[in-house]
Design an enzyme around this catalytic site. Sequence first.
Site, mmCIF file in Angstrom:
data_model
loop_
_atom_site.group_PDB
_atom_site.id
_atom_site.type_symbol
_atom_site.label_atom_id
_atom_site.label_comp_id
_atom_site.label_asym_id
_atom_site.label_seq_id
_atom_site.Cartn_x
_atom_site.Cartn_y
_atom_site.Cartn_z
ATOM 1 N N LYS A 256 99.498 -13.437 -72.477
ATOM 2 C CA LYS A 256 100.093 -13.946 -71.670
ATOM 3 C C LYS A 256 101.424 -13.239 -71.122
ATOM 4 O O LYS A 256 101.789 -11.779 -71.825
ATOM 5 C CB LYS A 256 101.854 -15.126 -72.589
ATOM 6 C CG LYS A 256 102.513 -16.110 -72.179
ATOM 7 C CD LYS A 256 102.888 -16.876 -73.105
ATOM 8 C CE LYS A 256 103.540 -17.936 -71.967
ATOM 9 N NZ LYS A 256 104.906 -18.565 -73.291
ATOM 10 N N SER B 67 104.485 -24.193 -70.873
ATOM 11 C CA SER B 67 104.641 -22.350 -70.135
ATOM 12 C C SER B 67 103.031 -21.584 -69.644
ATOM 13 O O SER B 67 103.134 -20.655 -68.975
ATOM 14 C CB SER B 67 106.068 -21.614 -70.315
ATOM 15 O OG SER B 67 105.435 -20.695 -71.230
ATOM 16 N N SER C 226 104.770 -24.682 -75.259
ATOM 17 C CA SER C 226 103.985 -23.892 -74.750
ATOM 18 C C SER C 226 102.864 -22.952 -74.859
ATOM 19 O O SER C 226 101.995 -23.085 -74.361
ATOM 20 C CB SER C 226 105.202 -22.321 -73.807
ATOM 21 O OG SER C 226 105.889 -23.443 -73.686
HETATM 22 N N1 GLN Z 1 108.511 -26.790 -71.622
HETATM 23 C C1 GLN Z 1 108.982 -26.195 -72.551
HETATM 24 C C2 GLN Z 1 110.931 -26.073 -71.712
HETATM 25 O O1 GLN Z 1 110.858 -26.027 -70.512
HETATM 26 C C3 GLN Z 1 109.052 -25.056 -73.644
HETATM 27 C C4 GLN Z 1 108.569 -23.884 -72.663
HETATM 28 C C5 GLN Z 1 108.065 -22.995 -74.145
HETATM 29 O O2 GLN Z 1 107.481 -23.420 -75.193
HETATM 30 N N2 GLN Z 1 107.814 -21.330 -74.120
HETATM 31 O O3 GLN Z 1 111.290 -25.251 -72.263
#
Ligand code: GLN
Length: 514
Positions: free
Chosen positions: A83, A158, A182
């Site tokens: 990532k 994400s 994410s």
């Molecule tokens: N979707 C969540 C957010 O927008 C989690 C993001 C993540 O885990 N990096 O914060």
Amino acid sequence: MSVSTDLITLSAAQMADKLAAGEITSVELTQAHLDRIAAVDGVVHAFLHVNTEEALAVAAEVDAARAAGQSLHRLAGVPIAIKDLIVTVGQPTTAGSRILEGWMSPYDATVIEKIRAAKLPILGKTNLDEFAMGSSTEHSAFGDTHNPWDLDRIPGGSGGGSAAAVAAFEAPLALGTDTGGSIRQPAAVTGTVGVKPTYGGVSRYGAIAMASSLDQIGPCARTVEDAALLHELIGGHDPKDSTSLVDPVAAFAAAAADGDVTGLRIGVVTDLQGEGYQAGVLDRFGEALDLLREAGAEIVEVSCPHFRYALGAYYLIMPSEVSSNLAKFDGVRYGLRTLPTEGPLTIERVMAATRAAGFGAEAKRRIILGTYALSAGYYDAYYGSAQKVRTLVQRDFDAAFERVDILISPTAPTTAFRLGEKTDDPLAMYLNDVATIPANLAGVPGLSLPSGLATEDGLPAGIQLLAPAREDERLYRAGAALERLLVHRWGGPLLAQAPDLAEAASLTTTGGDK
Ligand code: GLN
């Protein structure tokens, strides 16, 4: 199927076995994945950067070392994708943001050092929502990633790039980061496996910080055993991360290998189902519970009454930490520098122009929200209250784990939604994380694996297992057992039912309909 197509559909563990037995070389295996990336990434767009030369050089090194009889790590020669929030020497790290476009890290993250030491060829860097903020990868400054099950749908976020790469057989393994879901939510919507380790179980050194008290690096894979193997490799104490646990890394792969749920007490979180959850997601979830029961687990219902406030608390604590962590992107130290178009050239104005040009709308929204929540006069009402709720969520977990060994819920309320469907509605986007966020607030580990395809849309649904902090091993033992039962029911891995991407890719390049 061609030889290389067969190769890329193996699990990482199977690839490792074939490498060890001398049936294939790492150069062949790595080239097969690079070929696959070349064939399908035009339609998937999982990668922001492909690291061809270095990956093949590392693969050749592994092959030479093996030929010379050197003892190697079990995963040596098995390629991996990273990532693009995790810093790597020799490849760009963008965090999905214009503000870091073209930036090269002068150092490697600890997890990258471990991957290099074990000699896994790094295939490249994967797409993500800007600074890991989002649930669909649509907040990336570098374009959308497409779900391999349906190219018009989101791959989750994400870490949608890592999940899509694994689901599309572009990489057998990938690294993700999970601040509120994410790793797990992208796994759920792509039919793959993702694990958020116990907070502190994997070094965060070199993961660009989003919300430091919640962030955790973890594995993305196609099987529970593969995730366990990768977790063992990246886990362990790191003096460079002050929140790193000193515990030795448990034998996760061995736990996955003897996957068993006999006598296990499993608590169904009643607060993580019902309203807002798609019927097909709940159907597959219920069937998985039946399988676990038949296999000898005791299934009970558990209520965690404060989980309903977790999302609200998260969306105050996380942006507060974001506003502080992202202050360092100022046009002076890293990446982009934009000069104001008019007026005096002061340092403040250069910083303001850089941040205005470099951050996308979601990053700005969260910086503003976090700055507000932390401001004098509102601190107690917002940030302070959210921290109290965080304690209540932790207590819910403590009480639940007195009654049961693991907790279980759907990973995400729905299957993958359509690209563009929620981009104008931040609150609808945030609701995707309703089931994954409690684990981050409490620091406990969570594993998502596919539960099957939802009847109404034929798309993958995910099931989440949660264990007490430091008990990640339980997730691998139970997760592998459930996976075995499900794969038996499906008559093979779920991803075998995914559409043929090579066909979609060739239609696109020849100008045909998708
Ligand atoms: N979707 C969540 C957010 O927008 C989690 C993001 C993540 O885990 N990096 O914060």
